[in-house]
Design an enzyme around this catalytic site. Structure first.
Site, PDB file in Angstrom:
ATOM      1  N   PRO A  17       0.813  -1.211   0.000  1.00  0.00           N
ATOM      2  CA  PRO A  17       0.000   0.000   0.000  1.00  0.00           C
ATOM      3  C   PRO A  17       0.854   1.273   0.000  1.00  0.00           C
ATOM      4  O   PRO A  17       1.929   1.324   0.595  1.00  0.00           O
ATOM      5  CB  PRO A  17      -0.789  -0.084   1.303  1.00  0.00           C
ATOM      6  N   TYR A  18       0.314   2.268  -0.683  1.00  0.00           N
ATOM      7  CA  TYR A  18       0.915   3.602  -0.705  1.00  0.00           C
ATOM      8  C   TYR A  18      -0.210   4.586  -0.403  1.00  0.00           C
ATOM      9  O   TYR A  18      -1.228   4.615  -1.100  1.00  0.00           O
ATOM     10  CB  TYR A  18       1.514   3.888  -2.090  1.00  0.00           C
TER      11      TYR A  18
END
Length: 70
Positions: free
Chosen positions: A2-3
């Site tokens: 995830p970003y």
């Protein structure tokens, strides 16, 4: 992997507050999506007030309108 990108206006967000945001968002991704903290990226961008607009006006004007009841 995830970003998450958090954008805030440049108005004195402290390093401690940023650390809490990073930890908190990371924990949400761990709790909700079972993501590994080791591969979770959180980036905080500070944006100058003159570069941020809401409702078609700069944020400073938006705030003035809100304070005046508009």
């Amino acid at each position: 992997m995830p970003y998450v990108n958090i954008k805030v206006t440049r108005e004195g967000v402290t390093p401690e507050q940023k650390a809490r945001l990073i930890a908190g968002v990371t924990n949400v991704l761990v709790d909700v999506l079972n993501k590994s903290p080791a591969t979770t990226f959180v980036v905080i961008d500070e944006v100058a007030l003159e570069d941020w607009g809401i409702g078609g006006v700069p944020v400073t004007e938006f705030r003035r309108q809100q304070a005046a009841g508009g």
